[in-house]
Design an enzyme around this catalytic site. Structure first.
Site, PDB file in Angstrom:
ATOM      1  CD  GLU A 116      -2.907  -1.328   0.290  1.00 42.71           C
ATOM      2  OE1 GLU A 116      -2.927  -0.518  -0.649  1.00 42.71           O
ATOM      3  OE2 GLU A 116      -3.703  -2.268   0.378  1.00 42.71           O
ATOM      4  CG  HIS A 139      -4.334   0.389   5.669  1.00 42.70           C
ATOM      5  ND1 HIS A 139      -5.693   0.556   5.531  1.00 42.70           N
ATOM      6  CD2 HIS A 139      -4.069  -0.874   5.229  1.00 42.70           C
ATOM      7  CE1 HIS A 139      -6.214  -0.546   5.021  1.00 42.70           C
ATOM      8  NE2 HIS A 139      -5.264  -1.435   4.840  1.00 42.70           N
ATOM      9  CG  HIS A 141      -7.396  -4.759   7.799  1.00 41.81           C
ATOM     10  ND1 HIS A 141      -6.782  -5.914   7.370  1.00 41.81           N
ATOM     11  CD2 HIS A 141      -7.066  -3.802   6.894  1.00 41.81           C
ATOM     12  CE1 HIS A 141      -6.092  -5.676   6.245  1.00 41.81           C
ATOM     13  NE2 HIS A 141      -6.245  -4.393   5.949  1.00 41.81           N
ATOM     14  CD  GLU A 169     -14.953  12.641  23.687  1.00 36.44           C
ATOM     15  OE1 GLU A 169     -13.845  13.081  23.365  1.00 36.44           O
ATOM     16  OE2 GLU A 169     -15.718  13.230  24.469  1.00 36.44           O
ATOM     17  CG  HIS A 210      -9.247  -3.070   2.697  1.00 31.20           C
ATOM     18  ND1 HIS A 210      -8.522  -3.448   1.588  1.00 31.20           N
ATOM     19  CD2 HIS A 210      -8.338  -2.996   3.709  1.00 31.20           C
ATOM     20  CE1 HIS A 210      -7.246  -3.610   1.928  1.00 31.20           C
ATOM     21  NE2 HIS A 210      -7.118  -3.333   3.206  1.00 31.20           N
TER      22      HIS A 210
HETATM   23  P1  13P Z   1       0.936  -5.363   3.195  1.00 31.48           P
HETATM   24  O1  13P Z   1       1.307  -6.660   3.873  1.00 31.48           O
HETATM   25  O2  13P Z   1       1.471  -5.294   1.791  1.00 31.48           O
HETATM   26  O3  13P Z   1       1.300  -4.176   4.033  1.00 31.48           O
HETATM   27  O4  13P Z   1      -0.646  -5.358   3.013  1.00 31.48           O
HETATM   28  C1  13P Z   1      -1.494  -5.437   4.107  1.00 31.48           C
HETATM   29  C2  13P Z   1      -2.781  -4.749   3.886  1.00 31.48           C
HETATM   30  O5  13P Z   1      -3.428  -4.341   4.832  1.00 31.48           O
HETATM   31  C3  13P Z   1      -3.266  -4.563   2.496  1.00 31.48           C
HETATM   32  O6  13P Z   1      -4.256  -3.596   2.455  1.00 31.48           O
HETATM   33 ZN    ZN Z   2      -5.402  -3.465   4.321  1.00 29.00          ZN
END
Ligand code: 13P
Ligand code: ZN
Length: 271
Positions: A116, A139, A141, A169, A210
């Site tokens: 990413e 980033h 999840h 908040e 995602h």
């Molecule tokens: P990477 O292992 O390439 O960082 O990817 C993980 C991820 O969250 C893809 O969106």
């Molecule tokens: Zn991801």
């Protein structure tokens, strides 16, 4: 001092371990990039040091060229960063022409930066143009944020409204609202460009089905934004279908006035 023991590597170790414990970063899920100054790097390495070159696969914006990023590796697990930072992290310098990165430290087993990296570098560029002090793109999840994105239309005003009305908040922490992207193929230049476009106005961008991106001047700011969205999304998802009390519009407006915040327009109708 060895760079592995530096404050910057320690910060990355602590935050990846923390995020893993939150349950946000299964397997190799999640990635972080952290902009370091020339002087911060020069303390540890001769400025021209380069172990190897890694192609970027896109042309980085001028604003991030010649800049240094400490970044998580592709395919690496957040749970493992703390015990082996030199394999799981890398310090790279973006080349003058923006086409490649020179590896200065890390990715010891021959690895490379996150898949990413387009979204990271393009988001850094977008945020640096808004706030020259921006250093971190994160980033991850988080469970409830992903659930919430699956339950709502792909609409940033609706997403923002649902968050603001679930937790007092929320408007205080992200008055500019959250950017929302539809489900897209990740790891591409296209999703990078789309994310960076949203980053012009928002420090938070939800990737439907995602995860989420957060930006900040430091790790605390980026993490704090995501943590607040995730807590709020949890409240939303646990109360959906039987909610009795949502935050009234006048309270949201009152909070924004109290803290002198400029709210994302069109989310709450001023009466
Ligand atoms: P990477 O292992 O390439 O960082 O990817 C993980 C991820 O969250 C893809 O969106
Ligand atoms: Zn991801």
């Amino acid at each position: 001092m060895n760079f592995s023991e530096s404050k910057y590597v320690k910060e990355m170790c602590e935050i990846t371990a923390n995020m893993y414990r939150q349950g946000w970063d299964e397997r190799n899920g999640g990635n972080i990039s952290y902009l370091l100054d020339r002087d911060q790097v020069r303390e540890f390495f001769p400025i021209e040091k380069q172990i190897r070159k890694i192609e970027l696969g896109f042309v980085a914006d001028e604003i991030v060229r010649n800049k240094f990023f400490l970044v998580t590796g592709t395919g690496k697990y957040f749970k493992n960063v703390e015990k082996d930072p030199e394999n799981n992290l890398g310090l790279v310098k973006i080349s003058k022409d923006g086409k490649e990165a020179g590896l200065i430290w890390g990715f010891k087993d021959g690895g490379k930066f996150t898949s990413e990296f387009p979204a990271h570098l393009m988001s850094h560029a977008a945020r640096l143009k808004v706030n020259p002090k921006n250093r971190v793109i994160m980033h991850t999840h988080p469970l409830y944020t992903i659930c919430m994105g699956a339950c709502l239309p792909v609409d940033e005003k609706e997403f923002t409204r649902a968050l603001w009305k679930s937790n007092t908040e929320a408007v205080v922490v992200f008055p500019e609202g959250i950017g929302v992207l539809p489900c897209m193929v990740c790891g591409t230049t296209e999703i990078g460009q789309a994310t960076a476009e949203k980053m012009k106005k928002h420090r938070l961008v939800s990737w439907t089905n995602h995860g989420i991106y957060g930006a900040g001047e430091d790790i605390d700011e980026a993490f704090g934004l995501i943590e607040t969205v995730e807590k709020t999304a949890q409240i939303y998802m646990l109360t959906i279908d039987h909610v009795e009390n949502v935050i009234p519009d006048n309270v949201i407006i009152g909070l924004a006035k109290l803290w002198n915040l400029k709210m994302m327009p069109g989310v709450i109708k001023e009466k």
